[in-house]
Design a protein around this motif. Structure first.
Motif, PDB file in Angstrom:
ATOM      1  N   LYS A   1      -2.398 -15.547  -3.252  1.00 17.40           N
ATOM      2  CA  LYS A   1      -1.818 -14.365  -2.598  1.00 17.40           C
ATOM      3  C   LYS A   1      -2.209 -13.119  -3.396  1.00 17.40           C
ATOM      4  O   LYS A   1      -2.500 -12.069  -2.827  1.00 17.40           O
ATOM      5  CB  LYS A   1      -0.291 -14.519  -2.561  1.00 17.40           C
ATOM      6  CG  LYS A   1       0.435 -13.349  -1.909  1.00 17.40           C
ATOM      7  CD  LYS A   1       1.949 -13.585  -1.901  1.00 17.40           C
ATOM      8  CE  LYS A   1       2.695 -12.367  -1.364  1.00 17.40           C
ATOM      9  NZ  LYS A   1       4.159 -12.519  -1.485  1.00 17.40           N
ATOM     10  N   HIS A   2      -2.212 -13.250  -4.711  1.00 17.33           N
ATOM     11  CA  HIS A   2      -2.645 -12.162  -5.579  1.00 17.33           C
ATOM     12  C   HIS A   2      -3.004 -12.747  -6.931  1.00 17.33           C
ATOM     13  O   HIS A   2      -2.601 -13.869  -7.251  1.00 17.33           O
ATOM     14  CB  HIS A   2      -1.526 -11.118  -5.727  1.00 17.33           C
ATOM     15  CG  HIS A   2      -2.010  -9.813  -6.300  1.00 17.33           C
ATOM     16  ND1 HIS A   2      -3.039  -9.089  -5.750  1.00 17.33           N
ATOM     17  CD2 HIS A   2      -1.624  -9.109  -7.395  1.00 17.33           C
ATOM     18  CE1 HIS A   2      -3.245  -7.990  -6.452  1.00 17.33           C
ATOM     19  NE2 HIS A   2      -2.400  -7.980  -7.468  1.00 17.33           N
TER      20      HIS A   2
ATOM     21  N   LYS B   1      -1.777  -6.347   3.625  1.00 16.19           N
ATOM     22  CA  LYS B   1      -1.081  -7.353   2.813  1.00 16.19           C
ATOM     23  C   LYS B   1      -1.576  -7.387   1.377  1.00 16.19           C
ATOM     24  O   LYS B   1      -0.905  -7.950   0.511  1.00 16.19           O
ATOM     25  CB  LYS B   1      -1.253  -8.738   3.439  1.00 16.19           C
ATOM     26  CG  LYS B   1      -0.236  -9.002   4.511  1.00 16.19           C
ATOM     27  CD  LYS B   1      -0.419 -10.263   5.295  1.00 16.19           C
ATOM     28  CE  LYS B   1      -0.845 -11.498   4.609  1.00 16.19           C
ATOM     29  NZ  LYS B   1      -0.736 -12.685   5.478  1.00 16.19           N
ATOM     30  N   LEU B   2      -2.759  -6.837   1.123  1.00 16.09           N
ATOM     31  CA  LEU B   2      -3.266  -6.832  -0.255  1.00 16.09           C
ATOM     32  C   LEU B   2      -2.337  -5.989  -1.117  1.00 16.09           C
ATOM     33  O   LEU B   2      -1.982  -4.861  -0.753  1.00 16.09           O
ATOM     34  CB  LEU B   2      -4.701  -6.273  -0.297  1.00 16.09           C
ATOM     35  CG  LEU B   2      -5.761  -7.129   0.395  1.00 16.09           C
ATOM     36  CD1 LEU B   2      -7.096  -6.393   0.447  1.00 16.09           C
ATOM     37  CD2 LEU B   2      -5.922  -8.474  -0.310  1.00 16.09           C
TER      38      LEU B   2
ATOM     39  N   ARG C   1     -11.708  -7.302  -3.254  1.00 12.83           N
ATOM     40  CA  ARG C   1     -10.626  -7.836  -2.409  1.00 12.83           C
ATOM     41  C   ARG C   1     -10.786  -7.344  -0.967  1.00 12.83           C
ATOM     42  O   ARG C   1     -10.666  -8.114  -0.015  1.00 12.83           O
ATOM     43  CB  ARG C   1      -9.264  -7.374  -2.935  1.00 12.83           C
ATOM     44  CG  ARG C   1      -8.868  -8.026  -4.234  1.00 12.83           C
ATOM     45  CD  ARG C   1      -7.406  -7.698  -4.557  1.00 12.83           C
ATOM     46  NE  ARG C   1      -7.068  -8.094  -5.911  1.00 12.83           N
ATOM     47  CZ  ARG C   1      -6.757  -9.341  -6.272  1.00 12.83           C
ATOM     48  NH1 ARG C   1      -6.733 -10.304  -5.364  1.00 12.83           N
ATOM     49  NH2 ARG C   1      -6.479  -9.629  -7.529  1.00 12.83           N
TER      50      ARG C   1
ATOM     51  N   VAL D   1     -10.535  -4.307  -6.956  1.00 12.60           N
ATOM     52  CA  VAL D   1      -9.928  -3.959  -5.664  1.00 12.60           C
ATOM     53  C   VAL D   1     -10.960  -3.891  -4.534  1.00 12.60           C
ATOM     54  O   VAL D   1     -10.691  -4.311  -3.405  1.00 12.60           O
ATOM     55  CB  VAL D   1      -9.097  -2.657  -5.778  1.00 12.60           C
ATOM     56  CG1 VAL D   1      -9.986  -1.443  -5.979  1.00 12.60           C
ATOM     57  CG2 VAL D   1      -8.195  -2.484  -4.565  1.00 12.60           C
TER      58      VAL D   1
ATOM     59  N   LEU E   1      -9.781 -14.913  -5.654  1.00 11.83           N
ATOM     60  CA  LEU E   1      -9.519 -13.967  -4.561  1.00 11.83           C
ATOM     61  C   LEU E   1      -9.202 -14.662  -3.242  1.00 11.83           C
ATOM     62  O   LEU E   1      -8.353 -14.202  -2.486  1.00 11.83           O
ATOM     63  CB  LEU E   1     -10.713 -13.015  -4.374  1.00 11.83           C
ATOM     64  CG  LEU E   1     -11.039 -12.109  -5.568  1.00 11.83           C
ATOM     65  CD1 LEU E   1     -12.213 -11.200  -5.235  1.00 11.83           C
ATOM     66  CD2 LEU E   1      -9.837 -11.288  -6.010  1.00 11.83           C
TER      67      LEU E   1
ATOM     68  N   ASP F   1      -2.725  -4.404  -3.824  1.00 14.02           N
ATOM     69  CA  ASP F   1      -3.242  -3.156  -4.403  1.00 14.02           C
ATOM     70  C   ASP F   1      -3.554  -2.083  -3.354  1.00 14.02           C
ATOM     71  O   ASP F   1      -4.005  -0.996  -3.700  1.00 14.02           O
ATOM     72  CB  ASP F   1      -4.519  -3.448  -5.212  1.00 14.02           C
ATOM     73  CG  ASP F   1      -4.203  -4.254  -6.467  1.00 14.02           C
ATOM     74  OD1 ASP F   1      -3.072  -4.140  -6.973  1.00 14.02           O
ATOM     75  OD2 ASP F   1      -5.091  -4.993  -6.927  1.00 14.02           O
TER      76      ASP F   1
ATOM     77  N   GLN G   1      -4.305  -7.611   7.639  1.00 13.18           N
ATOM     78  CA  GLN G   1      -4.622  -8.396   6.439  1.00 13.18           C
ATOM     79  C   GLN G   1      -4.877  -7.477   5.244  1.00 13.18           C
ATOM     80  O   GLN G   1      -4.481  -7.793   4.120  1.00 13.18           O
ATOM     81  CB  GLN G   1      -5.851  -9.295   6.689  1.00 13.18           C
ATOM     82  CG  GLN G   1      -5.650 -10.332   7.786  1.00 13.18           C
ATOM     83  CD  GLN G   1      -4.542 -11.345   7.487  1.00 13.18           C
ATOM     84  OE1 GLN G   1      -4.202 -11.576   6.322  1.00 13.18           O
ATOM     85  NE2 GLN G   1      -3.978 -11.942   8.526  1.00 13.18           N
ATOM     86  N   ILE G   2      -5.548  -6.349   5.474  1.00 12.66           N
ATOM     87  CA  ILE G   2      -5.787  -5.401   4.371  1.00 12.66           C
ATOM     88  C   ILE G   2      -4.448  -4.871   3.849  1.00 12.66           C
ATOM     89  O   ILE G   2      -4.246  -4.756   2.636  1.00 12.66           O
ATOM     90  CB  ILE G   2      -6.719  -4.255   4.843  1.00 12.66           C
ATOM     91  CG1 ILE G   2      -8.155  -4.784   4.953  1.00 12.66           C
ATOM     92  CG2 ILE G   2      -6.654  -3.059   3.886  1.00 12.66           C
ATOM     93  CD1 ILE G   2      -9.162  -3.760   5.444  1.00 12.66           C
TER      94      ILE G   2
ATOM     95  N   VAL H   1     -11.851  -9.677   2.391  1.00 18.19           N
ATOM     96  CA  VAL H   1     -10.992  -9.783   3.569  1.00 18.19           C
ATOM     97  C   VAL H   1     -11.765  -9.371   4.823  1.00 18.19           C
ATOM     98  O   VAL H   1     -11.704 -10.040   5.860  1.00 18.19           O
ATOM     99  CB  VAL H   1      -9.708  -8.941   3.398  1.00 18.19           C
ATOM    100  CG1 VAL H   1      -8.957  -8.830   4.722  1.00 18.19           C
ATOM    101  CG2 VAL H   1      -8.804  -9.559   2.332  1.00 18.19           C
TER     102      VAL H   1
END
Lengths: 88, 569
Positions: free
Chosen positions: B139-140, A65-66, A19, A16, B135, A68, A62-63, A23
């Protein structure tokens, strides 16, 4: 240059942090300070201080949209306050 | 989930099976009937589970081809496409197609085998950090580290791929997880929350429309992805607002719709670009102000107020600050917005119709050689209603967008965001599998075609009646065009005159074909291709002097289009 302080609550997954960092970098934000803490409820808290010429919404949208990320708050975007926190 | 499949999944609740079998069962539970892929060491248990299962597998000859077939399948049908690849090189070969699906918001689930958990991180044979690699191109993504997580992860993957703004999801499954035993239980699914519009937002948008004198609709791929084509067409019928579409939005509006001016942007129609530059209100529907659409952003629809409608809140204000932004489902927003609205733009509509007449495409070319725009327009006229056209990337792609016309957005598959050469042939294969009754044509160029040419074997294996229209100018035409216009005619590495004999090559895959060179051969050539029973390759030699017009040069505003400057042949 604008400074912003972000507080994220995210799912505890091994990748996480990657990710979130990816971003931030890709969307044009430099990370000036970072701390993370595993919480007991399977979540993780991430506090970040970021710098950019860009509007913070371009990053937080954008964060958010993650998958997790549970939530992402902008604590402040005041340049002098950011500096104090950086030094402290 | 579809009925029946859910029943089948429940019937076998509680049974102990291998992880690999659970993968196939979870796919079947999601209505997946065909997967596209390529086997290898780390995914062998899943291929073993596939053997004899009701899920059909289409063997590609390169993982990029498999994933593009899944993209084509998804785009032509609206369902989620699925592809398989092994660890290491299998997974890395997926990257381009996943990135393509990410930029074009296509629901795809990619399942990759991974080395066993015990050796992850030891640089084992065919080990690469696929989760890390994924990543930026999905999208995931997930790596399943324990067999208990396997089924819930697969269900989550399908949910994430198709919900909100769709996109590709990768699930990396280590080999030991594939062979571990589990008790298959259908997981409880969390229902994803979609953004919802408010009545205040609608009122603000309505007020802007009522104040407007010259409104334009700028329609993107989001309309098709949201299955909101009918709602959009009703909105246009009710309000009479003129419209333009992006590359991905083509097919959302039929060409006979009053006020519809076709594609806007770098290679848009002159009328579309001029109308958008003149409008006082831009209603953006499922689009994202891509640079190929806007030209110089600061002067794009400079005097217009903006209403931006999209499912993805992150697109609202990303590049252009809208006066009204509404994140939500277009199927609800569009009808709510046009409620009690009448037609009030007669003067503007008349002006738009005048612009449309003034800037029509012309196909009356003198000379013996084949003029590709005219041929493509003729092809569009000949295609039956249920047809899919999958293009590659380059000059021919823009000619397809300009000169062909489509009934639905799912009838036109084009790599829009990523612009990936090699997209067309495998996407057409996926489309033919998804819609076996449709006439499926891939329009390709001599550069693009070679990028996934190995998929001719996939066509041969299944005798898929995919039609291939190969437009050949022995050049990397779009790059050559830019070298001609912007790089002082220094033609660096764009000569492809050493291309193979394409018809001979097709025949090696048992695909019949024909070469045509003259305008007088177009009619019979297209008919032979369309009327042939199986696959067919029509190889069309064109003059390399033909370029794509009009063109908004890089950095220019959309009203400053360069007009045709080809020498007549």
């Amino acid at each position: 240059m604008n400074n912003y302080s972000l507080a994220l609550n995210v799912q505890q997954r091994p990748e996480v942090l990657e990710r979130v960092l990816r971003v931030a970098r890709h969307r044009g934000f430099k990370i000036a300070n970072l701390s993370m803490q595993l919480n007991s409820n399977n979540s993780t808290s991430i506090d970040m201080l970021v710098e950019s010429e860009r509007e913070i919404g371009l990053l937080t949208n954008q964060i958010n949209k993650l998958i997790d990320v549970i939530d992402c708050r902008v604590l402040f975007s005041d340049p002098s306050a950011a500096l104090v926190k950086q030094k402290g | 989930m579809e009925q029946g499949q859910e029943g089948a999944a429940q019937m076998e609740q509680g049974q102990t099976i291998r992880g690999a079998d659970a993968v196939i069962k979870a796919l079947a539970a999601h209505g997946v009937t065909t997967v596209f892929g390529y086997p290898g060491g780390a995914i062998m248990p899943i291929y073993d589970a596939l053997y004899g299962s009701p899920v059909e597998h289409l063997l590609s000859r390169h993982e990029q081809g498999a994933a593009f077939a899944a993209v084509g399948y998804a785009r032509a049908s609206g369902k989620t496409g699925v592809c398989f690849a092994t660890s290491g090189p299998g997974a890395t070969n997926l990257v381009t197609s996943l990135a393509d699906a990410l930029l074009d918001s296509v629901p795809v689930v990619a399942i990759t085998g991974q080395v066993s958990t015990a050796v992850i991180g030891t640089d084992a044979f065919q080990e690469i950090d696929v989760l890390g690699m994924s990543l930026s191109c999905t999208k995931h993504s997930f790596m399943v580290s324990h067999v208990d997580e396997l089924v819930p992860t697969l269900y989550k993957a399908f949910e994430v791929a198709a919900s909100g703004r769709p996109g590709p999801v990768l699930v990396d499954i280590p080999k030991d997880v594939q062979i571990a035993m589990l008790e298959y239980k259908t997981p409880l699914q969390a229902i994803s929350t979609e953004p919802e519009h408010t009545s205040e937002q609608l009122n603000d948008a309505r007020a802007l429309i009522e104040q407007a004198k010259q409104p334009m609709l700028y329609v993107g791929g989001g309309v098709g992805m949201a299955s909101a084509v009918e709602q959009l067409r009703d909105f246009i019928k009710v309000t009479g607002i003129p419209s333009v579409a992006t590359l991905k939005g083509l097919g959302s509006i039929t060409i006979d719709t009053p006020g519809y001016l076709g594609m806007l942007g770098m290679h848009g129609s002159k009328a579309a670009n001029l109308a958008v530059q003149e409008c006082d209100l831009l209603i953006v529907v499922g689009a994202r102000f891509d640079d190929r659409v806007t030209g110089r952003l600061a002067s794009f629809a400079e005097n217009a107020k903006v209403i931006h409608l999209d499912i993805d809140a992150a697109e609202l204000g990303k590049l252009r600050l809208p006066e009204v932004a509404i994140a939500g489902d277009l199927r609800q927003i569009l009808p709510a917005l046009s409620q009690n609205m009448g037609q009030q733009f007669a003067a503007w509509q008349a002006k738009i119709e005048h612009m449309k007449q003034e800037h029509q495409w012309r196909y009356d070319r003198p000379g013996e050689l084949i003029y590709a725009p005219a041929m493509l327009n003729r092809l569009a006229q000949k295609l039956p209603k249920n047809s899919v056209v999958a293009c590659d990337v380059g000059q021919h792609q823009m000619w397809v967008a300009q000169h062909m016309f489509f009934n639905r957005p799912e009838d036109h598959l084009s790599s829009a965001g990523l612009g990936t050469m090699g997209f067309g042939l495998p996407a057409a294969i996926g489309a033919k599998v998804a819609r076996p009754d449709a006439t499926v044509v891939t329009v390709s160029g001599d550069g693009s075609f070679m990028m996934n040419v190995q998929e001719l074997t996939t066509i041969k294996r299944k005798r898929l009646p995919v039609k291939i229209l190969l437009i050949d100018n022995q050049k990397l035409g779009m790059v050559k065009q830019w070298q001609q216009l912007f790089f002082e005619e220094r033609y660096s590495e764009t000569d492809l005159s050493d291309n193979p004999d394409f018809v001979k090559m097709a025949s090696a895959f048992e695909i019949p074909g024909r070469n045509i060179f003259k305008a007088s051969e177009v009619e019979a050539g297209l008919d032979e291709m369309l009327n042939s029973e199986g696959p067919f390759l029509l190889h069309v030699s064109i003059d390399d002097a033909h370029n794509v017009w009009p063109l908004v040069p890089p950095g220019a505003s959309n009203q400053d289009m360069m007009e045709e400057m080809d020498k007549q042949t």
